[in-house]
Design a protein around this motif. Sequence first.
Motif, PDB file in Angstrom:
ATOM      1  N   LYS A  23      46.961   6.163  50.982  1.00 37.48           N
ATOM      2  CA  LYS A  23      48.085   6.708  50.229  1.00 37.48           C
ATOM      3  C   LYS A  23      48.090   8.234  50.278  1.00 37.48           C
ATOM      4  CE  LYS A  23      50.156   4.721  46.119  1.00 37.48           C
ATOM      5  NZ  LYS A  23      49.786   4.098  44.828  1.00 37.48           N
ATOM      6  N   GLN A  26      49.041   9.395  53.676  1.00 42.64           N
ATOM      7  CA  GLN A  26      50.490   9.215  53.813  1.00 42.64           C
ATOM      8  C   GLN A  26      51.244  10.375  53.167  1.00 42.64           C
ATOM      9  OE1 GLN A  26      52.031   6.344  55.381  1.00 42.64           O
ATOM     10  NE2 GLN A  26      53.693   7.826  55.328  1.00 42.64           N
ATOM     11  N   GLN A  27      50.806  10.745  51.978  1.00 37.56           N
ATOM     12  CA  GLN A  27      51.425  11.854  51.251  1.00 37.56           C
ATOM     13  C   GLN A  27      51.334  13.153  52.044  1.00 37.56           C
ATOM     14  OE1 GLN A  27      49.693  12.689  47.378  1.00 37.56           O
ATOM     15  NE2 GLN A  27      50.571  10.773  46.618  1.00 37.56           N
TER      16      GLN A  27
END
Length: 80
Positions: A23, A26-27
């Motif tokens: 995550k 991804q950010q």
Amino acid sequence: MQRVEVCAGKDCKRSGGGPRLEKLIQQVVEEEGLSNTTIERCYCQGECGYGPNILVDDKLINNVRGRDAVLQALGLAQEA
Ligand code: FES
């Protein structure tokens, strides 16, 4: 094209890797506009004691904790 693989093994997950790290990566990828970076999961890379581990273009990178470590792993770290 840059390929990032996040170890989804048990030990890496326990040390903050796996989905949580995915995550965060991804950010960072979105914020940095890295449109040609793919993020996948991989199996245990046999360096469980040094995790969380990721592979960037098949190169194993240990101890990827936090945003700065992700930037560095992706080759985006600012020179001090
Ligand atoms: S669990 Fe990630 S290298 Fe083994």
